[in-house]
Design a protein around this motif. Structure first.
Motif, PDB file in Angstrom:
ATOM      1  N   ILE A 223       0.850  -1.196   0.000  1.00 25.63           N
ATOM      2  CA  ILE A 223       0.000   0.000   0.000  1.00 25.63           C
ATOM      3  C   ILE A 223       0.884   1.245   0.000  1.00 25.63           C
ATOM      4  O   ILE A 223       1.996   1.240   0.533  1.00 25.63           O
ATOM      5  N   ASP A 224       0.384   2.342  -0.588  1.00 24.71           N
ATOM      6  CA  ASP A 224       1.181   3.564  -0.708  1.00 24.71           C
ATOM      7  C   ASP A 224       0.907   4.583   0.392  1.00 24.71           C
ATOM      8  O   ASP A 224       1.789   5.344   0.766  1.00 24.71           O
ATOM      9  N   ILE A 225      -0.322   4.612   0.882  1.00 31.70           N
ATOM     10  CA  ILE A 225      -0.719   5.577   1.910  1.00 31.70           C
ATOM     11  C   ILE A 225      -1.542   4.856   2.972  1.00 31.70           C
ATOM     12  O   ILE A 225      -2.386   4.004   2.645  1.00 31.70           O
ATOM     13  N   VAL A 226      -1.328   5.236   4.224  1.00 28.29           N
ATOM     14  CA  VAL A 226      -2.083   4.680   5.350  1.00 28.29           C
ATOM     15  C   VAL A 226      -2.971   5.757   5.943  1.00 28.29           C
ATOM     16  O   VAL A 226      -2.524   6.848   6.261  1.00 28.29           O
ATOM     17  N   LEU A 227      -4.264   5.459   6.072  1.00 28.95           N
ATOM     18  CA  LEU A 227      -5.230   6.286   6.781  1.00 28.95           C
ATOM     19  C   LEU A 227      -5.728   5.466   7.961  1.00 28.95           C
ATOM     20  O   LEU A 227      -6.337   4.414   7.730  1.00 28.95           O
ATOM     21  N   SER A 228      -5.568   5.833   9.158  1.00 28.15           N
ATOM     22  CA  SER A 228      -4.958   7.039   9.697  1.00 28.15           C
ATOM     23  C   SER A 228      -4.188   6.645  10.945  1.00 28.15           C
ATOM     24  O   SER A 228      -4.509   5.636  11.598  1.00 28.15           O
ATOM     25  N   LEU A 229      -3.210   7.472  11.312  1.00 28.28           N
ATOM     26  CA  LEU A 229      -2.382   7.193  12.478  1.00 28.28           C
ATOM     27  C   LEU A 229      -2.575   8.259  13.550  1.00 28.28           C
ATOM     28  O   LEU A 229      -2.671   9.436  13.253  1.00 28.28           O
TER      29      LEU A 229
END
Length: 498
Positions: A223-229
């Motif tokens: 995956i390129d982006i993680v939502l959310s930290l």
């Protein structure tokens, strides 16, 4: 450069409107006919003044054969606008536009402006500097705002449905595809969703979940982006995120707590997470929308460089209003806040086509910022129902026949018709847009499919499938309703009112 000497040709009925629109910028020739569209080469030749012109603009709806006359008099004869009220607008571009003998000037100008607008956006994007680039997509800096389309509950979808949603969103203009993951989704399904998405598209992919196990599995899957930290999960996922250089959207620990957002960003950076996107969280109308916009404003004043996530789907999905106007104004606000990612799930029926609307809005805002102007007269717009230039209205004659509906009804011997709409579908990896389907009850096995009422009605008449005038009138009304429904992505039911 010498100003072009132009002659405008019109008829008696439109003469006053033409003169008012031209306002002295060109000569006006009023022919001895009422309707300007009936202009013919012979009529124009008869009334043509001896003065030498650089160009003659005939009515945009005229369809005579003018090349012979053009050759005879040695003056270019070109189509003006279809409507007299647009002539002033057209003349303002007469020095830099090559008018056409087959395309009305208003349409030619609109297409030229649109083409130039997209070319300019492409040039601006190519030259833009941004702090984050994912799969060649620039995020932040002075690049265009990017549209992130969420596929709600992607982890629970079967493969074919997930592929359809991905292709649909890409066709609509999505720059990033977000895979929404529910809390009860197994990590094996999370991986399968990421791998399926990656097999379909090369655009950046994001995962939308707070669950650490799902995040770690998605990161392993590429995956390129993680939502959310935030503070609740960052320690459990940061090692894999750092190792894979995964971009991360950081949120506050509690909605409205902007200080915790700054703390979480500092902690993420100190931990080694480099590709950070901030999300102050946009709240729904009536539940903190204004305060949340203020938080975005405060964040951008304190941090000028970190890319900003703007979840306007939280607003659009929770207002019973057409989405297009909401998207126009929210995207304008996002531009002023230097936001960089516009997020929408396009979940409810009323929010259908949100991705396409937002993509258009981002193009408009980029052009607006480049021109240092309001987002109008750009060559690209979001006008759907209302119009920029109002056409003139007619007057009710002194003597009229009052229209009355007939109570008589008689079955057409040629048969009746059933009208339906089809939805968009995927075929060979491409979106096939919906059609109007018409079936004659006498010949059900040979339905007629088309996109416009005219095409379908012409086909019905050509095939001799209709024999009564009242039936043809009824069918024309219903087909036009179906065409409007198709255009505006609405459902349609025969004989129902909108």
């Amino acid at each position: 450069m010498r100003k072009k000497n132009i002659l405008i040709v019109t008829g008696k009925l439109a003469s006053n409107t033409v003169k008012a629109s031209v306002n002295g910028r060109a000569d006006v020739l009023v022919l001895d006919i009422d309707v300007a569209a009936f202009t013919t080469p012979a009529l124009l030749r008869h009334f043509l003044p001896p003065k030498k012109y650089d160009m003659i603009l005939i009515p945009g709806l005229a369809n005579g054969d003018f090349p012979g006359l053009e050759k005879e008099i040695g003056i270019p004869v070109r189509l003006g606008s279809k409507h007299a009220v647009d002539l002033g607008f057209v003349l303002s571009f007469s020095e830099g536009l090559d008018f056409s003998s087959s395309i009305p000037a208003c349409e030619l100008l609109a297409e030229k402006k649109r083409s130039n607008a997209f070319q300019r956006v492409f040039e601006l994007e190519q030259a833009a500097d941004s702090p984050l680039i994912l799969k060649s997509v620039k995020i932040g800096g002075n690049s265009r705002m990017k549209v992130m389309a969420e596929i709600v509950d992607a982890g629970s979808m079967n493969k074919s449905k997930l592929i359809y949603k991905i292709i649909y969103f890409i066709e609509c203009g999505a720059d990033i595809i977000d895979l929404g993951i529910s809390l009860d989704t197994s990590i094996s399904k999370v991986r399968a969703a990421v791998e399926t998405a990656r097999s379909v598209t090369d655009v950046p992919l994001s995962i939308d979940t707070l669950d650490p196990d799902s995040i770690n599995e998605a990161v392993d899957a590429g995956i390129d982006i993680v939502l959310s930290l935030n503070l609740k999960n960052i320690n459990k996922v940061k090692d894999k995120i750092i190792r894979n250089h995964t971009a991360s959207v950081i949120i506050p620990d509690q909605t409205g707590d902007i200080e915790s957002l700054f703390r979480n960003i500092r902690f993420a950076r100190d931990s080694g997470i480099k590709n950070i996107i901030a999300d102050p969280v946009l709240e729904p109308a009536g539940h903190g929308l204004t305060q949340s916009i203020n938080r975005y404003y405060e964040f951008r004043n304190r941090d000028r460089t970190t890319p900003l996530f703007f979840g306007l789907g939280n607003v659009t999905e929770l207002v019973d209003a057409d989405s297009i106007g909401i998207h126009a104004i929210l995207t304008s606000i996002a531009m002023e806040l230097d936001a960089n990612i516009l997020f929408t799930p396009e979940f409810s029926h009323k929010a259908h086509n949100s991705v396409n609307e937002l993509k258009t809005a981002t193009i408009m805002m980029m052009l607006s910022r480049d021109r240092k102007s309001a987002p109008k007269d750009l060559g690209v717009d979001m006008l759907t129902i209302k119009e920029k230039r109002r056409r003139e209205f007619g007057f009710v004659p002194e003597s009229v026949i009052e229209a009355r509906g007939s109570e008589k009804w008689q079955l057409d011997p040629a048969g009746c018709f059933k009208i339906e709409l089809t939805d968009d579908m995927i075929c060979n990896g491409k979106v096939i847009h919906g059609k109007i389907i018409v079936r004659n009850i006498i010949d059900r096995d040979n339905p007629i499919a088309g996109s416009t009422a005219k095409d379908i009605l012409d086909t019905i008449i050509e095939r001799g499938l209709i024999s009564r005038l009242d039936h043809a009138a009824y069918l024309g009304r219903e087909l036009m309703k179906a065409e409007i429904a198709l255009k505006f992505k609405r459902s349609y039911s025969q004989d129902d009112k909108f």
